[in-house]
Design an enzyme around this catalytic site. Structure first.
Site, PDB file in Angstrom:
ATOM      1  N   SER A 127       0.819  -1.220   0.000  1.00  0.00           N
ATOM      2  CA  SER A 127       0.000   0.000   0.000  1.00  0.00           C
ATOM      3  C   SER A 127       0.849   1.265   0.000  1.00  0.00           C
ATOM      4  O   SER A 127       1.921   1.317   0.597  1.00  0.00           O
ATOM      5  CB  SER A 127      -0.907   0.036   1.226  1.00  0.00           C
ATOM      6  OG  SER A 127      -1.835  -1.000   1.158  1.00  0.00           O
ATOM      7  N   GLU A 128       0.315   2.255  -0.677  1.00  0.00           N
ATOM      8  CA  GLU A 128       0.955   3.582  -0.737  1.00  0.00           C
ATOM      9  C   GLU A 128      -0.140   4.632  -0.581  1.00  0.00           C
ATOM     10  O   GLU A 128      -1.320   4.301  -0.685  1.00  0.00           O
ATOM     11  CB  GLU A 128       1.630   3.772  -2.110  1.00  0.00           C
ATOM     12  CG  GLU A 128       2.754   2.781  -2.349  1.00  0.00           C
ATOM     13  CD  GLU A 128       3.520   3.059  -3.640  1.00  0.00           C
ATOM     14  OE1 GLU A 128       3.129   4.000  -4.375  1.00  0.00           O
ATOM     15  OE2 GLU A 128       4.498   2.350  -3.883  1.00  0.00           O
ATOM     16  N   PRO A 129       0.256   5.894  -0.376  1.00  0.00           N
ATOM     17  CA  PRO A 129      -0.781   6.930  -0.239  1.00  0.00           C
ATOM     18  C   PRO A 129      -1.770   6.905  -1.415  1.00  0.00           C
ATOM     19  O   PRO A 129      -2.954   7.150  -1.222  1.00  0.00           O
ATOM     20  CB  PRO A 129       0.032   8.226  -0.215  1.00  0.00           C
ATOM     21  CG  PRO A 129       1.355   7.824   0.361  1.00  0.00           C
ATOM     22  CD  PRO A 129       1.606   6.430  -0.138  1.00  0.00           C
ATOM     23  N   ILE A 158       1.529   0.108   6.879  1.00  0.00           N
ATOM     24  CA  ILE A 158       2.313  -1.131   6.914  1.00  0.00           C
ATOM     25  C   ILE A 158       2.230  -1.778   8.299  1.00  0.00           C
ATOM     26  O   ILE A 158       2.768  -1.239   9.283  1.00  0.00           O
ATOM     27  CB  ILE A 158       3.784  -0.865   6.506  1.00  0.00           C
ATOM     28  CG1 ILE A 158       3.844  -0.178   5.134  1.00  0.00           C
ATOM     29  CG2 ILE A 158       4.588  -2.167   6.528  1.00  0.00           C
ATOM     30  CD1 ILE A 158       3.107  -0.879   4.005  1.00  0.00           C
ATOM     31  N   GLN A 337     -24.041  -4.453  22.625  1.00  0.00           N
ATOM     32  CA  GLN A 337     -25.462  -4.181  22.918  1.00  0.00           C
ATOM     33  C   GLN A 337     -25.964  -5.077  24.055  1.00  0.00           C
ATOM     34  O   GLN A 337     -26.661  -4.618  24.958  1.00  0.00           O
ATOM     35  CB  GLN A 337     -26.287  -4.418  21.634  1.00  0.00           C
ATOM     36  CG  GLN A 337     -27.700  -3.899  21.705  1.00  0.00           C
ATOM     37  CD  GLN A 337     -27.758  -2.374  21.736  1.00  0.00           C
ATOM     38  OE1 GLN A 337     -26.779  -1.702  21.426  1.00  0.00           O
ATOM     39  NE2 GLN A 337     -28.890  -1.839  22.133  1.00  0.00           N
ATOM     40  N   GLU A 364      -6.046  -5.804   3.734  1.00  0.00           N
ATOM     41  CA  GLU A 364      -5.857  -6.913   2.762  1.00  0.00           C
ATOM     42  C   GLU A 364      -7.039  -7.012   1.787  1.00  0.00           C
ATOM     43  O   GLU A 364      -7.486  -8.099   1.430  1.00  0.00           O
ATOM     44  CB  GLU A 364      -5.567  -8.228   3.485  1.00  0.00           C
ATOM     45  CG  GLU A 364      -4.208  -8.146   4.180  1.00  0.00           C
ATOM     46  CD  GLU A 364      -3.590  -9.465   4.563  1.00  0.00           C
ATOM     47  OE1 GLU A 364      -3.907 -10.479   3.927  1.00  0.00           O
ATOM     48  OE2 GLU A 364      -2.771  -9.464   5.496  1.00  0.00           O
ATOM     49  N   THR A 366     -10.501  -4.317   0.895  1.00  0.00           N
ATOM     50  CA  THR A 366     -11.767  -3.958   1.559  1.00  0.00           C
ATOM     51  C   THR A 366     -12.867  -4.945   1.157  1.00  0.00           C
ATOM     52  O   THR A 366     -12.729  -5.685   0.173  1.00  0.00           O
ATOM     53  CB  THR A 366     -12.214  -2.549   1.116  1.00  0.00           C
ATOM     54  OG1 THR A 366     -12.401  -2.585  -0.308  1.00  0.00           O
ATOM     55  CG2 THR A 366     -11.183  -1.477   1.469  1.00  0.00           C
ATOM     56  N   SER A 367     -13.989  -4.874   1.871  1.00  0.00           N
ATOM     57  CA  SER A 367     -15.123  -5.749   1.516  1.00  0.00           C
ATOM     58  C   SER A 367     -15.599  -5.442   0.092  1.00  0.00           C
ATOM     59  O   SER A 367     -16.028  -6.336  -0.639  1.00  0.00           O
ATOM     60  CB  SER A 367     -16.272  -5.547   2.506  1.00  0.00           C
ATOM     61  OG  SER A 367     -15.827  -5.914   3.788  1.00  0.00           O
ATOM     62  N   GLU A 368     -15.489  -4.171  -0.291  1.00  0.00           N
ATOM     63  CA  GLU A 368     -15.907  -3.787  -1.644  1.00  0.00           C
ATOM     64  C   GLU A 368     -14.991  -4.461  -2.681  1.00  0.00           C
ATOM     65  O   GLU A 368     -15.455  -4.938  -3.720  1.00  0.00           O
ATOM     66  CB  GLU A 368     -15.858  -2.256  -1.782  1.00  0.00           C
ATOM     67  CG  GLU A 368     -16.920  -1.507  -0.976  1.00  0.00           C
ATOM     68  CD  GLU A 368     -16.642  -1.425   0.540  1.00  0.00           C
ATOM     69  OE1 GLU A 368     -15.545  -1.822   0.991  1.00  0.00           O
ATOM     70  OE2 GLU A 368     -17.537  -0.975   1.266  1.00  0.00           O
TER      71      GLU A 368
HETATM   72  N1  COS Z   1      -4.961 -13.669  -8.003  1.00  0.00           N
HETATM   73  C1  COS Z   1      -3.976 -13.779  -8.934  1.00  0.00           C
HETATM   74  N2  COS Z   1      -3.787 -12.871  -9.897  1.00  0.00           N
HETATM   75  C2  COS Z   1      -4.631 -11.813  -9.938  1.00  0.00           C
HETATM   76  C3  COS Z   1      -5.654 -11.639  -9.004  1.00  0.00           C
HETATM   77  C4  COS Z   1      -5.810 -12.627  -8.006  1.00  0.00           C
HETATM   78  N3  COS Z   1      -6.754 -12.531  -7.082  1.00  0.00           N
HETATM   79  N4  COS Z   1      -6.304 -10.489  -9.281  1.00  0.00           N
HETATM   80  C5  COS Z   1      -5.712  -9.973 -10.346  1.00  0.00           C
HETATM   81  N5  COS Z   1      -4.695 -10.764 -10.757  1.00  0.00           N
HETATM   82  C6  COS Z   1      -3.817 -10.549 -11.902  1.00  0.00           C
HETATM   83  C7  COS Z   1      -4.621 -10.591 -13.185  1.00  0.00           C
HETATM   84  O1  COS Z   1      -4.736 -11.906 -13.675  1.00  0.00           O
HETATM   85  C8  COS Z   1      -3.792  -9.719 -14.097  1.00  0.00           C
HETATM   86  O2  COS Z   1      -2.712 -10.442 -14.581  1.00  0.00           O
HETATM   87  P1  COS Z   1      -2.200 -10.236 -16.129  1.00  0.00           P
HETATM   88  O3  COS Z   1      -1.951  -8.784 -16.307  1.00  0.00           O
HETATM   89  O4  COS Z   1      -0.980 -11.096 -16.206  1.00  0.00           O
HETATM   90  O5  COS Z   1      -3.331 -10.723 -16.986  1.00  0.00           O
HETATM   91  C9  COS Z   1      -3.244  -8.668 -13.137  1.00  0.00           C
HETATM   92  O6  COS Z   1      -3.282  -9.249 -11.841  1.00  0.00           O
HETATM   93  C10 COS Z   1      -4.026  -7.381 -13.140  1.00  0.00           C
HETATM   94  O7  COS Z   1      -5.353  -7.724 -12.859  1.00  0.00           O
HETATM   95  P2  COS Z   1      -6.578  -6.759 -13.109  1.00  0.00           P
HETATM   96  O8  COS Z   1      -6.516  -6.210 -14.516  1.00  0.00           O
HETATM   97  O9  COS Z   1      -7.798  -7.491 -12.720  1.00  0.00           O
HETATM   98  O10 COS Z   1      -6.251  -5.561 -12.117  1.00  0.00           O
HETATM   99  P3  COS Z   1      -7.145  -4.416 -11.545  1.00  0.00           P
HETATM  100  O11 COS Z   1      -6.350  -3.180 -11.540  1.00  0.00           O
HETATM  101  O12 COS Z   1      -8.470  -4.386 -12.246  1.00  0.00           O
HETATM  102  O13 COS Z   1      -7.346  -4.807  -9.992  1.00  0.00           O
HETATM  103  C11 COS Z   1      -7.970  -5.950  -8.003  1.00  0.00           C
HETATM  104  C12 COS Z   1      -7.641  -6.032  -9.501  1.00  0.00           C
HETATM  105  C13 COS Z   1      -8.989  -4.877  -7.673  1.00  0.00           C
HETATM  106  C14 COS Z   1      -8.540  -7.303  -7.666  1.00  0.00           C
HETATM  107  C15 COS Z   1      -6.640  -5.701  -7.230  1.00  0.00           C
HETATM  108  O14 COS Z   1      -6.139  -4.411  -7.495  1.00  0.00           O
HETATM  109  C16 COS Z   1      -6.783  -5.866  -5.731  1.00  0.00           C
HETATM  110  O15 COS Z   1      -6.828  -6.984  -5.237  1.00  0.00           O
HETATM  111  N6  COS Z   1      -6.835  -4.741  -4.995  1.00  0.00           N
HETATM  112  C17 COS Z   1      -6.833  -4.779  -3.551  1.00  0.00           C
HETATM  113  C18 COS Z   1      -5.441  -4.731  -3.065  1.00  0.00           C
HETATM  114  C19 COS Z   1      -5.358  -4.900  -1.607  1.00  0.00           C
HETATM  115  O16 COS Z   1      -5.758  -5.912  -1.058  1.00  0.00           O
HETATM  116  N7  COS Z   1      -4.814  -3.862  -0.937  1.00  0.00           N
HETATM  117  C20 COS Z   1      -4.534  -3.947   0.425  1.00  0.00           C
HETATM  118  C21 COS Z   1      -3.051  -4.007   0.532  1.00  0.00           C
HETATM  119  S1  COS Z   1      -2.426  -5.130   1.654  1.00  0.00           S
HETATM  120  S2  COS Z   1      -2.985  -4.456   3.407  1.00  0.00           S
END
Ligand code: COS
Length: 382
Positions: A127-129, A158, A337, A364, A366-368
């Site tokens: 994660s970053e800003p 972090i 409650q 890790e 969000t629910s969304e």
């Molecule tokens: N498992 C494995 N690979 C995944 C994956 C998953 N769950 N989700 C995406 N990928 C892969 C895709 O297959 C794609 O690979 P290729 O480019 O080789 O085809 C690549 O990652 C990009 O995927 P996508 O185009 O779907 O990316 P998006 O930008 O649309 O985002 C989400 C996908 C929203 C699912 C992702 O950004 C995400 O999980 N975000 C939340 C991150 C998070 O949990 N942050 C908290 C940080 S840790 S506290």
């Protein structure tokens, strides 16, 4: 085939974790929450017992548990102190997992072994800003230089960032390639240019530290690149699939603790001439709480079982996290409650459970984000 019954080993690991949680983790948890105090001593003890390398094979210094046993152990530790369980979850499902599956033999010996043996603690810096849910938007830049890379940027939110010895760090090595230009590095504590900032003053999980990290001209040698250059986003996404099982298990642990505290209180508290557990409105709450906790645990076990079977568990871990975290928030709110005014003060544990539960819907993914992950998997199937 997924079965709800545990093997003898899984049952034994859960019971062992329950005992350790009660004897080593629960004592002092109230004070640690009040003082926002991270306990390295507890982690050292858990490390000696294998809890910092639960799924790492024994030859690499780990305990060699399967994912089901791991999830049950996290649940038990979370029941005693969720702040301790988040350190274990990040280390086991994110940091160790990446090193076990993507590090070369030299890196495994140097970095994974001490983590798995519980000598070192790891953090996961994605994660970053400007890159939380939209994790592809990495602004930390790694520029090639002789023998390594120079990293510059800022990491945010972090977990264990202040106390970690080893940090898994994602950075952009080729911005033109967008997410295919992200690379995974390992940065050791004390590396010049690596500066964990002041810990966040959080609502819950107060005994675990969370911070931003300023990265300024930080030299990382080539031998600390994990996987290949440009492969980092895959490592991030794949590890988070498993990480979500850990967070879901943690949510179940918090909910179970709140439920058990509520039953105990409802048996003791008298209103209108009888213990409140005999009032149907309290019974209704407890029944809803129990059913949702059971359902959450089953989703966790199903996701973990599929991981153990090397089946695709992306949808399952997202469903487990989405449902279990909502359950934890709902169950802990109802626990407050049921306790009435006593639930709102620090003498009882349920207000901490309520505060601790909320972040399971946020970190890790969000629910969304989990709903997006689930819907995308569904669209592939139907
Ligand atoms: N498992 C494995 N690979 C995944 C994956 C998953 N769950 N989700 C995406 N990928 C892969 C895709 O297959 C794609 O690979 P290729 O480019 O080789 O085809 C690549 O990652 C990009 O995927 P996508 O185009 O779907 O990316 P998006 O930008 O649309 O985002 C989400 C996908 C929203 C699912 C992702 O950004 C995400 O999980 N975000 C939340 C991150 C998070 O949990 N942050 C908290 C940080 S840790 S506290």
């Amino acid at each position: 085939m997924f079965s709800t019954s545990l093997s003898e080993t899984q049952e034994q690991i859960m019971l062992a974790a329950r005992k350790i949680a009660k004897e080593e983790v629960f004592p002092g948890s109230v004070e640690r929450d009040a003082n926002a105090e991270f306990s390295r001593d507890i982690l050292n003890k858990l490390g000696e017992l294998g809890f910092l390398g639960m799924m790492v094979p024994e030859e690499l210094g780990g305990a060699g548990f399967d994912a089901v046993s791991y999830a049950l152990a996290i649940k038990e530790i979370a029941k005693a102190d969720a702040s301790v369980s988040i350190v274990l979850s990040v280390q086991n499902s994110l940091v160790n997992w990446i090193l076990q599956y993507y590090a070369n033999d030299t890196q495994k010996e140097k970095f994974l072994k001490p983590l798995a043996q519980g000598i070192k603690i790891g953090s996961y810096c994605l994660s970053e800003p400007e890159a939380g849910s939209d994790a592809t938007q990495q602004h930390t830049i790694a520029t090639k230089t002789d023998g390594g890379w120079i990293l510059n940027g800022m990491k945010n939110w972090i977990s264990t960032g202040i106390n970690a010895d080893l940090n898994i760090v994602f950075a952009q090595t080729n911005s033109e390639l967008k997410h295919k230009g992200i690379t995974c590095f390992i940065v050791e504590r004390g590396t010049q240019g690596w500066e964990p900032l002041k810990g966040e003053n959080k609502m819950g999980m107060r005994a675990s530290d969370t911070c931003s990290i300023a990265i300024t001209n930080c030299f990382v040698p080539d031998e600390n690149v994990i996987g290949s250059v440009g492969q980092g986003f895959t490592l991030a996404m794949e590890s988070l699939n498993g990480g979500r099982i850990g967070i879901a298990a943690q949510a179940v642990g918090i909910a179970e603790a709140a439920f058990e505290a509520s039953v105990k209180y409802a048996k003791e508290r008298i209103t209108f001439g009888k213990p409140i557990i005999e009032h149907q409105m309290i019974q209704s709450k407890l029944a809803q709480m129990s059913a949702k906790i059971d359902a959450s645990l089953l989703l966790v076990l199903k996701a973990a079982h599929k991981k153990d079977m090397h089946e695709n568990f992306i949808q399952d871990s997202a469903e487990a996290k989405m449902f279990a975290s909502a359950t934890a928030v709902e169950v802990t709110r109802e626990a407050v409650q049921i306790h009435g005014g006593y639930g709102y003060v620090r003498e009882y544990l349920v207000e901490r459970y309520y505060r601790d539960a909320k972040v399971t819907e946020i970190y890790e993914g969000t629910s969304e984000i989990q709903t997006i992950v689930i819907a995308r998997e569904l669209m592939k199937k139907y």
